[in-house]
Design a protein around this motif. Structure first.
Motif, PDB file in Angstrom:
ATOM      1  N   PHE A 175       7.427 -27.143 -31.117  1.00 43.59           N
ATOM      2  CA  PHE A 175       6.131 -26.780 -31.694  1.00 43.59           C
ATOM      3  C   PHE A 175       5.337 -27.976 -32.194  1.00 43.59           C
ATOM      4  O   PHE A 175       4.229 -27.822 -32.684  1.00 43.59           O
ATOM      5  CB  PHE A 175       6.317 -25.753 -32.826  1.00 43.59           C
ATOM      6  CG  PHE A 175       6.701 -24.387 -32.323  1.00 43.59           C
ATOM      7  CD1 PHE A 175       5.756 -23.562 -31.737  1.00 43.59           C
ATOM      8  CD2 PHE A 175       8.006 -23.939 -32.392  1.00 43.59           C
ATOM      9  CE1 PHE A 175       6.087 -22.312 -31.246  1.00 43.59           C
ATOM     10  CE2 PHE A 175       8.362 -22.686 -31.909  1.00 43.59           C
ATOM     11  CZ  PHE A 175       7.397 -21.874 -31.337  1.00 43.59           C
TER      12      PHE A 175
ATOM     13  N   LEU B 297       1.970 -28.531 -30.249  1.00 46.35           N
ATOM     14  CA  LEU B 297       0.952 -27.546 -30.657  1.00 46.35           C
ATOM     15  C   LEU B 297       0.379 -27.931 -32.022  1.00 46.35           C
ATOM     16  O   LEU B 297      -0.840 -27.898 -32.237  1.00 46.35           O
ATOM     17  CB  LEU B 297       1.588 -26.146 -30.707  1.00 46.35           C
ATOM     18  CG  LEU B 297       0.716 -25.023 -31.268  1.00 46.35           C
ATOM     19  CD1 LEU B 297      -0.537 -24.801 -30.410  1.00 46.35           C
ATOM     20  CD2 LEU B 297       1.504 -23.701 -31.356  1.00 46.35           C
TER      21      LEU B 297
ATOM     22  N   CYS C  73      -2.179 -17.266 -31.757  1.00 47.69           N
ATOM     23  CA  CYS C  73      -1.966 -16.730 -30.393  1.00 47.69           C
ATOM     24  C   CYS C  73      -0.997 -17.612 -29.616  1.00 47.69           C
ATOM     25  O   CYS C  73      -0.059 -17.105 -28.991  1.00 47.69           O
ATOM     26  CB  CYS C  73      -3.291 -16.738 -29.630  1.00 47.69           C
ATOM     27  SG  CYS C  73      -4.102 -15.203 -29.678  1.00 47.69           S
ATOM     28  N   ALA C  74      -1.238 -18.920 -29.634  1.00 48.75           N
ATOM     29  CA  ALA C  74      -0.396 -19.839 -28.851  1.00 48.75           C
ATOM     30  C   ALA C  74       1.051 -19.776 -29.345  1.00 48.75           C
ATOM     31  O   ALA C  74       1.992 -19.720 -28.544  1.00 48.75           O
ATOM     32  CB  ALA C  74      -0.933 -21.262 -28.948  1.00 48.75           C
ATOM     33  N   ALA C  75       1.237 -19.768 -30.662  1.00 43.20           N
ATOM     34  CA  ALA C  75       2.597 -19.760 -31.219  1.00 43.20           C
ATOM     35  C   ALA C  75       3.301 -18.441 -30.899  1.00 43.20           C
ATOM     36  O   ALA C  75       4.452 -18.429 -30.438  1.00 43.20           O
ATOM     37  CB  ALA C  75       2.548 -19.987 -32.729  1.00 43.20           C
TER      38      ALA C  75
ATOM     39  N   ILE D 209       6.433 -23.512 -22.114  1.00 46.16           N
ATOM     40  CA  ILE D 209       6.646 -22.242 -21.399  1.00 46.16           C
ATOM     41  C   ILE D 209       6.861 -22.479 -19.905  1.00 46.16           C
ATOM     42  O   ILE D 209       7.385 -21.627 -19.214  1.00 46.16           O
ATOM     43  CB  ILE D 209       5.500 -21.229 -21.618  1.00 46.16           C
ATOM     44  CG1 ILE D 209       4.158 -21.846 -21.246  1.00 46.16           C
ATOM     45  CG2 ILE D 209       5.492 -20.669 -23.018  1.00 46.16           C
ATOM     46  CD1 ILE D 209       3.110 -20.797 -20.997  1.00 46.16           C
TER      47      ILE D 209
ATOM     48  N   GLU E 267       2.530 -16.112 -28.600  1.00 48.55           N
ATOM     49  CA  GLU E 267       2.756 -15.887 -27.161  1.00 48.55           C
ATOM     50  C   GLU E 267       3.953 -16.692 -26.675  1.00 48.55           C
ATOM     51  O   GLU E 267       4.749 -16.228 -25.862  1.00 48.55           O
ATOM     52  CB  GLU E 267       1.493 -16.240 -26.357  1.00 48.55           C
ATOM     53  CG  GLU E 267       0.473 -15.109 -26.400  1.00 48.55           C
ATOM     54  CD  GLU E 267      -0.824 -15.431 -25.669  1.00 48.55           C
ATOM     55  OE1 GLU E 267      -0.802 -16.280 -24.756  1.00 48.55           O
ATOM     56  OE2 GLU E 267      -1.849 -14.827 -26.031  1.00 48.55           O
ATOM     57  N   THR E 268       4.107 -17.906 -27.209  1.00 47.47           N
ATOM     58  CA  THR E 268       5.264 -18.728 -26.832  1.00 47.47           C
ATOM     59  C   THR E 268       6.561 -18.040 -27.238  1.00 47.47           C
ATOM     60  O   THR E 268       7.509 -17.952 -26.440  1.00 47.47           O
ATOM     61  CB  THR E 268       5.169 -20.114 -27.510  1.00 47.47           C
ATOM     62  OG1 THR E 268       3.915 -20.677 -27.164  1.00 47.47           O
ATOM     63  CG2 THR E 268       6.298 -21.028 -27.089  1.00 47.47           C
TER      64      THR E 268
ATOM     65  N   LYS F  61       0.474 -23.567 -24.892  1.00 48.23           N
ATOM     66  CA  LYS F  61       1.698 -22.845 -25.291  1.00 48.23           C
ATOM     67  C   LYS F  61       2.871 -23.749 -24.916  1.00 48.23           C
ATOM     68  O   LYS F  61       3.146 -23.970 -23.743  1.00 48.23           O
ATOM     69  CB  LYS F  61       1.793 -21.505 -24.562  1.00 48.23           C
ATOM     70  CG  LYS F  61       0.676 -20.550 -24.926  1.00 48.23           C
ATOM     71  CD  LYS F  61       0.986 -19.179 -24.420  1.00 48.23           C
ATOM     72  CE  LYS F  61       0.035 -18.514 -23.523  1.00 48.23           C
ATOM     73  NZ  LYS F  61      -1.186 -18.799 -23.053  1.00 48.23           N
TER      74      LYS F  61
ATOM     75  N   TYR G 138       3.146  -7.969 -30.412  1.00 46.92           N
ATOM     76  CA  TYR G 138       3.402  -8.536 -29.077  1.00 46.92           C
ATOM     77  C   TYR G 138       4.794  -8.143 -28.592  1.00 46.92           C
ATOM     78  O   TYR G 138       4.983  -7.738 -27.458  1.00 46.92           O
ATOM     79  CB  TYR G 138       3.316 -10.062 -29.117  1.00 46.92           C
ATOM     80  CG  TYR G 138       1.941 -10.643 -28.874  1.00 46.92           C
ATOM     81  CD1 TYR G 138       0.871 -10.344 -29.710  1.00 46.92           C
ATOM     82  CD2 TYR G 138       1.707 -11.515 -27.815  1.00 46.92           C
ATOM     83  CE1 TYR G 138      -0.388 -10.894 -29.503  1.00 46.92           C
ATOM     84  CE2 TYR G 138       0.449 -12.079 -27.600  1.00 46.92           C
ATOM     85  CZ  TYR G 138      -0.586 -11.766 -28.452  1.00 46.92           C
ATOM     86  OH  TYR G 138      -1.813 -12.311 -28.249  1.00 46.92           O
TER      87      TYR G 138
ATOM     88  N   LYS H 250       9.478 -16.565 -24.593  1.00 45.22           N
ATOM     89  CA  LYS H 250      10.884 -17.003 -24.660  1.00 45.22           C
ATOM     90  C   LYS H 250      11.819 -15.814 -24.922  1.00 45.22           C
ATOM     91  O   LYS H 250      12.935 -15.761 -24.402  1.00 45.22           O
ATOM     92  CB  LYS H 250      11.076 -18.070 -25.747  1.00 45.22           C
ATOM     93  CG  LYS H 250      10.373 -19.390 -25.432  1.00 45.22           C
ATOM     94  CD  LYS H 250      11.096 -20.135 -24.318  1.00 45.22           C
ATOM     95  CE  LYS H 250      10.270 -21.256 -23.738  1.00 45.22           C
ATOM     96  NZ  LYS H 250      10.587 -22.567 -24.186  1.00 45.22           N
TER      97      LYS H 250
END
Ligand code: KG4
Ligand code: ZN
Length: 356
Positions: free
Chosen positions: A225, A228, A256-258, A216, A260-261, A213, A293, A265
């Motif tokens: 990004f 990633l 998920c990674a994008a 973070i 959640e990041t 992520k 989320y 933020k």
């Protein structure tokens, strides 16, 4: 009062009419996605040329379908920036020519302000006396935080009032939508593949692929990004697989990674500013995982989440430009300087304040 809105900042030709009392009267869109899908991304010169073919027929049919004539329109709002210069020039030239012929003023619209206002496109009677409305029931009071997530931008903005913006953070490299599109191409999906990637990810098994992520652990509210994107691309290119389950697992890990990041933020921005209300807009705000989320996060903080009332208002459209135009027309910010003017780079913070 009625405003004709023209959107041509990228690869969608959008035309709409917004009426002060009736709200949105018509919203017409022509997407060039098929044209650009052969190249895996937008080809600026092709985009500009295609806008020249589509824009006039769209305006003619919008007027015909609503039964309006030029004398029913009080101003022409067009996207003056930011965006692709050739595409912007088409919208600007058409807006100036029509304003000259119809003897009405024009209103230059900032594309990201138009996105930011899209959550209120269901509203009939525009008023900001006590807050910012998405429909009759949801109200967000000023100030609020806006997460603007599109193919060209990823920004966290503090909105003190309409027209008073402070950028809290933004992407220092690729926009999040752009990365969705690039990964989607590598997974064999057609450009622009953000929405299709999200559908593919639904069949993925969470945790099979875990990607970093980005940023973070660093303080601050900027995004990055590209790391990633590189990490996910490497996995796809090394596996060279056609197995649908593996592809779905990778899509799920990336999404998920994008998301959640973005969520982390947003949380940080809300905590830092002590604000509890969040507006999301731009193409990626159509993403249901992002919405879920963020709404979970806001529920735990007793905050409110607002997004555009229809999916078609998340991605580029003329309705948001017409709506932003009406607000600026009402506050005296329309003008009759018809020199064709575009601003491919334009900061939200430099916009003239809106007095309603
Ligand atoms: O706001 P927009 O229409 O254009 C720009 O101003 O850039 O945003 C388009 C972007 C594309 O990158 C597209 O793939 C992405 O929004 N997008 C999505 C979803 N729907 C559209 N990304 C993730 N999930 C979605 N459901
Ligand atoms: Zn956009």
């Amino acid at each position: 009062m009625r405003v004709l809105g023209i959107e041509t900042s990228c690869d969608e030709t959008g035309v709409a009419v917004y009426d002060q009392n009736e709200g949105l009267l018509i919203n017409k869109i022509y997407s060039q996605s098929l044209l650009h899908s052969h190249y895996g991304g937008v080809v600026p010169e092709l985009a500009a040329r295609d806008h020249t073919l589509r824009i006039i027929p769209l305006i003619v049919s919008a007027l015909r379908e609503t039964g309006l004539t030029s004398s029913d329109i009080n101003g022409i709002a067009y996207t003056a920036g930011p965006g692709l210069i050739g595409s912007l020039l088409v919208g600007s030239a058409v807006a100036c020519a029509l304003a000259y012929a119809w003897n009405i003023p024009i209103i230059d619209i900032h594309h990201m302000e138009a996105h930011l206002l899209a959550p209120m496109l269901n509203q009939k009677n525009i008023s900001f006396d006590s807050g910012f409305y998405s429909n009759c029931t949801d109200v967000i009071k000023f100030p609020f935080i806006a997460l603007l997530v599109s193919g060209g931008h990823t920004q966290l903005v503090m909105v003190k009032k309409i027209g008073e913006y402070k950028i809290l953070g933004e992407s220092i490299d690729d926009a999040v939508g752009e990365v969705f599109d690039k990964i989607a191409v590598l997974l064999g999906l057609q450009y622009p593949g953000g929405a299709a990637l999200s559908v593919m990810a639904r069949n993925g098994i969470k945790g099979r692929y875990i990607f970093p992520k980005p940023m973070i652990h660093k303080p601050g509210l900027n995004f990055s990004f590209s790391g990633l994107k590189t990490a996910v691309s490497r996995v796809i290119l090394s596996l060279k697989t056609n197995d649908n389950q593996v592809k779905a697992d990778i899509a799920c890990g990336f999404e998920c990674a994008a998301i959640e990041t973005l969520t982390i933020k947003c949380y940080r921005a809300l905590k830092q500013t002590q604000i509890k209300n969040l507006v999301i807009s731009g193409g990626v705000s159509a993403n249901l995982v992002l919405r879920s989320y963020l709404s979970n996060m806001l529920e735990s903080m007793q905050g409110t989440l607002l997004y555009p009332p229809k999916l078609e208002f998340c991605t580029d459209n003329g309705a948001m430009v017409a709506c932003a135009g009406l607000i600026r027309l009402k506050s005296g910010l329309a003008h009759t300087n018809l020199s064709i003017l575009v601003k491919p780079r334009w900061s939200l913070e430099s916009l003239p304040k809106v007095e309603i």
